[in-house]
Scaffold this motif. Structure first.
Motif, PDB file in Angstrom:
ATOM      1  N   ALA A 112      32.925  24.235  64.027  1.00 40.38           N
ATOM      2  CA  ALA A 112      33.220  25.624  63.668  1.00 40.38           C
ATOM      3  C   ALA A 112      32.221  26.577  64.320  1.00 40.38           C
ATOM      4  CB  ALA A 112      33.201  25.783  62.148  1.00 40.38           C
ATOM      5  N   ALA A 113      30.937  26.180  64.347  1.00 43.01           N
ATOM      6  CA  ALA A 113      29.909  27.023  64.966  1.00 43.01           C
ATOM      7  C   ALA A 113      30.156  27.175  66.463  1.00 43.01           C
ATOM      8  CB  ALA A 113      28.526  26.424  64.712  1.00 43.01           C
ATOM      9  N   CYS A 114      30.571  26.081  67.128  1.00 48.26           N
ATOM     10  CA  CYS A 114      30.855  26.149  68.567  1.00 48.26           C
ATOM     11  C   CYS A 114      32.000  27.111  68.857  1.00 48.26           C
ATOM     12  CB  CYS A 114      31.194  24.753  69.107  1.00 48.26           C
ATOM     13  SG  CYS A 114      29.768  23.654  69.227  1.00 48.26           S
ATOM     14  N   ARG A 115      33.011  27.100  67.992  1.00 51.38           N
ATOM     15  CA  ARG A 115      34.140  28.007  68.186  1.00 51.38           C
ATOM     16  C   ARG A 115      33.696  29.470  68.052  1.00 51.38           C
ATOM     17  NH1 ARG A 115      39.264  25.547  67.699  1.00 51.38           N
ATOM     18  NH2 ARG A 115      39.147  23.329  67.190  1.00 51.38           N
ATOM     19  N   VAL A 116      32.859  29.729  67.071  1.00 53.10           N
ATOM     20  CA  VAL A 116      32.358  31.090  66.866  1.00 53.10           C
ATOM     21  C   VAL A 116      31.525  31.539  68.064  1.00 53.10           C
ATOM     22  CG1 VAL A 116      30.856  32.538  65.446  1.00 53.10           C
ATOM     23  CG2 VAL A 116      32.431  30.951  64.344  1.00 53.10           C
ATOM     24  N   ILE A 117      30.660  30.639  68.552  1.00 52.42           N
ATOM     25  CA  ILE A 117      29.813  30.967  69.710  1.00 52.42           C
ATOM     26  C   ILE A 117      30.670  31.268  70.936  1.00 52.42           C
ATOM     27  CG2 ILE A 117      28.136  30.001  71.340  1.00 52.42           C
ATOM     28  CD1 ILE A 117      26.934  28.475  68.931  1.00 52.42           C
ATOM     29  N   ALA A 118      31.722  30.452  71.162  1.00 48.52           N
ATOM     30  CA  ALA A 118      32.605  30.684  72.312  1.00 48.52           C
ATOM     31  C   ALA A 118      33.293  32.038  72.215  1.00 48.52           C
ATOM     32  CB  ALA A 118      33.652  29.568  72.403  1.00 48.52           C
ATOM     33  N   ARG A 119      33.742  32.387  71.017  1.00 46.19           N
ATOM     34  CA  ARG A 119      34.407  33.682  70.841  1.00 46.19           C
ATOM     35  C   ARG A 119      33.440  34.835  71.091  1.00 46.19           C
ATOM     36  NH1 ARG A 119      34.639  36.925  66.559  1.00 46.19           N
ATOM     37  NH2 ARG A 119      33.821  35.339  65.157  1.00 46.19           N
ATOM     38  N   LEU A 120      32.208  34.699  70.550  1.00 46.67           N
ATOM     39  CA  LEU A 120      31.211  35.755  70.739  1.00 46.67           C
ATOM     40  C   LEU A 120      30.818  35.893  72.210  1.00 46.67           C
ATOM     41  CD1 LEU A 120      28.912  35.145  67.630  1.00 46.67           C
ATOM     42  CD2 LEU A 120      30.556  36.983  67.959  1.00 46.67           C
ATOM     43  N   THR A 121      30.707  34.755  72.898  1.00 44.54           N
ATOM     44  CA  THR A 121      30.374  34.794  74.325  1.00 44.54           C
ATOM     45  C   THR A 121      31.453  35.519  75.117  1.00 44.54           C
ATOM     46  OG1 THR A 121      29.207  32.683  74.112  1.00 44.54           O
ATOM     47  CG2 THR A 121      29.827  33.374  76.338  1.00 44.54           C
ATOM     48  N   LYS A 122      32.710  35.248  74.776  1.00 45.03           N
ATOM     49  CA  LYS A 122      33.819  35.925  75.445  1.00 45.03           C
ATOM     50  C   LYS A 122      33.774  37.425  75.192  1.00 45.03           C
ATOM     51  CE  LYS A 122      38.860  35.727  75.883  1.00 45.03           C
ATOM     52  NZ  LYS A 122      40.095  35.066  75.391  1.00 45.03           N
ATOM     53  N   GLU A 123      33.471  37.822  73.952  1.00 40.66           N
ATOM     54  CA  GLU A 123      33.391  39.237  73.618  1.00 40.66           C
ATOM     55  C   GLU A 123      32.228  39.913  74.353  1.00 40.66           C
ATOM     56  OE1 GLU A 123      33.163  39.491  69.394  1.00 40.66           O
ATOM     57  OE2 GLU A 123      35.257  38.905  69.076  1.00 40.66           O
ATOM     58  N   VAL A 124      31.101  39.198  74.463  1.00 41.88           N
ATOM     59  CA  VAL A 124      29.942  39.754  75.173  1.00 41.88           C
ATOM     60  C   VAL A 124      30.274  39.948  76.652  1.00 41.88           C
ATOM     61  CG1 VAL A 124      27.612  39.213  75.971  1.00 41.88           C
ATOM     62  CG2 VAL A 124      28.195  38.884  73.573  1.00 41.88           C
ATOM     63  N   THR A 125      30.956  38.943  77.249  1.00 44.36           N
ATOM     64  CA  THR A 125      31.336  39.059  78.653  1.00 44.36           C
ATOM     65  C   THR A 125      32.262  40.251  78.874  1.00 44.36           C
ATOM     66  OG1 THR A 125      31.156  36.660  78.898  1.00 44.36           O
ATOM     67  CG2 THR A 125      32.397  37.850  80.593  1.00 44.36           C
ATOM     68  N   ALA A 126      33.241  40.401  77.976  1.00 50.18           N
ATOM     69  CA  ALA A 126      34.163  41.535  78.098  1.00 50.18           C
ATOM     70  C   ALA A 126      33.417  42.865  77.957  1.00 50.18           C
ATOM     71  CB  ALA A 126      35.256  41.420  77.033  1.00 50.18           C
ATOM     72  N   ALA A 127      32.447  42.905  77.018  1.00 52.50           N
ATOM     73  CA  ALA A 127      31.675  44.135  76.820  1.00 52.50           C
ATOM     74  C   ALA A 127      30.833  44.459  78.054  1.00 52.50           C
ATOM     75  CB  ALA A 127      30.786  43.997  75.584  1.00 52.50           C
ATOM     76  N   ARG A 128      30.259  43.419  78.662  1.00 53.32           N
ATOM     77  CA  ARG A 128      29.445  43.638  79.871  1.00 53.32           C
ATOM     78  C   ARG A 128      30.304  44.161  81.020  1.00 53.32           C
ATOM     79  NH1 ARG A 128      25.649  38.223  79.599  1.00 53.32           N
ATOM     80  NH2 ARG A 128      24.035  39.088  78.237  1.00 53.32           N
ATOM     81  N   GLU A 129      31.517  43.590  81.175  1.00 52.25           N
ATOM     82  CA  GLU A 129      32.399  44.073  82.233  1.00 52.25           C
ATOM     83  C   GLU A 129      32.792  45.528  81.996  1.00 52.25           C
ATOM     84  OE1 GLU A 129      35.703  41.452  82.568  1.00 52.25           O
ATOM     85  OE2 GLU A 129      34.558  39.833  83.508  1.00 52.25           O
ATOM     86  N   ALA A 130      33.059  45.852  80.725  1.00 53.04           N
ATOM     87  CA  ALA A 130      33.395  47.241  80.402  1.00 53.04           C
ATOM     88  C   ALA A 130      32.223  48.168  80.700  1.00 53.04           C
ATOM     89  CB  ALA A 130      33.799  47.344  78.929  1.00 53.04           C
ATOM     90  N   LEU A 131      31.013  47.704  80.383  1.00 50.81           N
ATOM     91  CA  LEU A 131      29.818  48.503  80.653  1.00 50.81           C
ATOM     92  C   LEU A 131      29.611  48.687  82.149  1.00 50.81           C
ATOM     93  CD1 LEU A 131      27.320  49.912  79.502  1.00 50.81           C
ATOM     94  CD2 LEU A 131      26.113  47.732  79.610  1.00 50.81           C
ATOM     95  N   ALA A 132      29.853  47.597  82.907  1.00 56.67           N
ATOM     96  CA  ALA A 132      29.704  47.688  84.361  1.00 56.67           C
ATOM     97  C   ALA A 132      30.714  48.666  84.949  1.00 56.67           C
ATOM     98  CB  ALA A 132      29.886  46.308  84.990  1.00 56.67           C
ATOM     99  N   THR A 133      31.880  48.746  84.308  1.00 56.07           N
ATOM    100  CA  THR A 133      32.902  49.688  84.763  1.00 56.07           C
ATOM    101  C   THR A 133      32.484  51.122  84.461  1.00 56.07           C
ATOM    102  OG1 THR A 133      34.595  48.031  84.347  1.00 56.07           O
ATOM    103  CG2 THR A 133      35.332  50.308  84.590  1.00 56.07           C
ATOM    104  N   LEU A 134      31.897  51.328  83.302  1.00 55.19           N
ATOM    105  CA  LEU A 134      31.526  52.679  82.887  1.00 55.19           C
ATOM    106  C   LEU A 134      30.319  53.210  83.639  1.00 55.19           C
ATOM    107  CD1 LEU A 134      32.005  52.334  79.029  1.00 55.19           C
ATOM    108  CD2 LEU A 134      33.431  53.626  80.599  1.00 55.19           C
ATOM    109  N   LYS A 135      29.371  52.316  83.986  1.00 53.32           N
ATOM    110  CA  LYS A 135      28.129  52.766  84.617  1.00 53.32           C
ATOM    111  C   LYS A 135      28.359  53.540  85.908  1.00 53.32           C
ATOM    112  CE  LYS A 135      24.523  49.760  82.752  1.00 53.32           C
ATOM    113  NZ  LYS A 135      23.619  48.645  83.019  1.00 53.32           N
TER     114      LYS A 135
END
Length: 505
Positions: A112-135
């Motif tokens: 269960a912890a691995c699944r949560v970590i994978a989801r959070l990692t995906k969200e962080v990656t998406a947030a970073r891409e969005a930030l890179a787009t906005l910068k």
């Protein structure tokens, strides 16, 4: 049926039963267990010796208890040791079972912890891409381009928004377009009908074979290259747009990716390489046109000219203006330096989405294809529709002007290729392709000698004779882009099979 002790798994000499668990035990073993733990060994419930119930069975007569110094006494001590071992073994079995349950629970928690970590990692990656787009967008303010009467728009947090208001075609811009057209027309007349000496001859072109294939430019999870262009000043630099939302610059000689440009939120359907600057352009159904710096690897301008998906892009010969077509039925003419839309026009009588757009080599007229099979020719200076070419029976998928300025090639979803004479405004040649052939890309070489068609396969025709000199079927998917190298020294193609291929001698 023989009784068996639940602790030792042996036939008991003095069997008794526990009323708590209803299990049979050897009396001496259960008494020792009760003395140590005070509970029933099977279910852990409280149990006392008084609660034990003897079971009457027939036994052989046992001898009297031996004295402490006799051999029977030694045997008795060995028996006691054996009983202790049995009790210990039973305790270990119970502990093993408990440990197994705990391990199973821990493994479940870990999963269960691995699944949560994978989801959070995906969200962080998406947030970073969005930030890179906005910068890159955050630093795109061009104050000198904003008239005093129009303050720069700002979004939440004070960040500058992309400018999309129409400025209009000023006399200076129209004069600039006219001057460039005059120069280009003069150069074309000087060249006349002479073909460059370095141009590959038709007999050599017919011998072309695939010499390289690259499949790693775009993501494998969302396969497909949807757009292709070469740098006009250095055709070894290849530009692709993919279904994975990325724009990729590839060096043919070095066989490596120069830049991967991320920012679009939907697939990239059109790309253009600037002829003299390290700048590329891309368009997407996300309604935006993006200007990228290849050297910096970032987006330097976002043009929001349309309310619908952008379906076509073409760069004006000056290198300063972009033509775009859209599903919103408008074509737009934008300044790439400021990101401003200079003019935006639609044919209100047609009421149909535009599918592609292409400048005439002189830059004063251009063509657009529509979803209702029409090809429209427009006067850029007057922003008026000056000619229509009906004849196709499906949405127009691609148009291309020849460098000689006389011919227009068009393809549509009717498995046909049509050639139009712009001087006589009529169709002078129709090439009927195989049934269900899909035309996705049309391009003339820089001399206007050859015409390449990309779709269900790749075909190259020699102009004027309009005979087929090449046919490649190496792609396993639909071919979405074709392009000629300098003087047709090589041919390149890209397709839905995610591969970029090169053909030459």
């Amino acid at each position: 049926m023989a009784l068996v002790c639940a602790i030792s798994n042996e036939v008991p000499e003095h069997p008794c039963v526990s009323p708590v668990s209803n299990q049979v035990f050897e009396r001496r073993l259960i008494e020792k267990y009760i003395a140590e733990n005070g509970t029933d060994p099977m279910n852990g419930q409280p149990l006392s010796e008084e609660q034990l119930v003897d079971i009457k069975v027939s036994h052989p007569i046992r001898p009297k208890a031996p004295s402490a110094t006799s051999i029977p006494a030694i045997l008795k001590s060995l028996q006691d040791e054996w009983d202790a071992v049995m009790l210990h073994s039973f305790t270990l079995r119970q502990q093993l079972q408990t440990t197994r349950q705990e391990l199973s629970h821990a493994l479940y928690q870990h999963d269960a912890a691995c699944r949560v970590i994978a989801r959070l990692t995906k969200e962080v990656t998406a947030a970073r891409e969005a930030l890179a787009t906005l910068k890159p967008q955050a630093g795109l303010v061009a104050p000198q381009a904003v008239p005093a009467s129009q303050p720069a728009a700002a979004g939440a947090g004070g960040e500058p928004m992309e400018i999309s208001e129409q400025v209009g075609m000023t006399p200076e811009i129209i004069q600039k377009l006219q001057d460039k057209a005059t120069i280009l027309t003069t150069e074309r007349k000087k060249r006349g009908k002479t073909v460059p000496e370095e141009l590959v001859r038709a007999e050599d072109l017919s011998k072309y074979r695939q010499v390289a294939s690259h499949a790693g430019l775009h993501s494998a999870s969302v396969p497909g290259i949807l757009a292709l262009d070469l740098c006009p000043s250095d055709t070894n630099k290849v530009l692709t747009g993919g279904a994975d939302k990325n724009v990729v610059v590839f060096d043919k000689n070095e066989e490596q990716i120069v830049a991967t440009l991320k920012g679009h939120t939907k697939k990239v359907t059109s790309v253009i390489y600037h002829p003299s600057q390290s700048v590329v352009f891309s368009a997407s159904p996300d309604n935006t046109i993006r200007v990228w710096s290849v050297a910096g690897g970032n987006c330097v301008q976002v043009v929001r000219a349309h309310e619908g998906g952008v379906t076509g892009l073409s760069l004006h010969a000056t290198g300063d203006y972009l033509l775009s077509s859209s599903e919103d039925q408008y074509w737009a003419f934008s300044d790439i330096q400021t990101g401003r839309v200079l003019t935006k026009v639609t044919d209100e009588s047609a009421g149909c989405a535009l599918t592609c757009a292409q400048f005439h080599p002189d830059g004063l007229i251009f063509g657009t294809g529509t979803a209702d099979s029409q090809i429209k020719i427009w006067d850029l200076k007057e922003r008026t529709n000056v000619a229509n070419f009906p004849g196709h029976s499906g949405p127009v998928t691609s148009i291309a002007f020849s460098e000689n300025g006389y011919y227009l090639a068009t393809g549509a979803q009717d498995s046909s290729l049509k050639l139009w004479d712009l001087r006589k405004l009529k169709n002078f040649k129709t090439i009927t392709l195989d049934n269900n052939y899909e035309v996705k890309s049309l391009v003339f070489d820089q001399s206007g000698t050859y015409l390449a068609v990309g779709g269900s396969d790749i075909r190259v025709y020699i102009c004027k004779q309009w005979s087929e000199v090449l046919n490649f079927t190496d792609h396993t998917g639909l071919v979405t882009g074709v392009a000629f190298g300098e003087n047709a020294q090589f041919l390149t193609s890209a397709g839905m099979d995610r591969s970029l291929k090169f053909y030459s001698l």
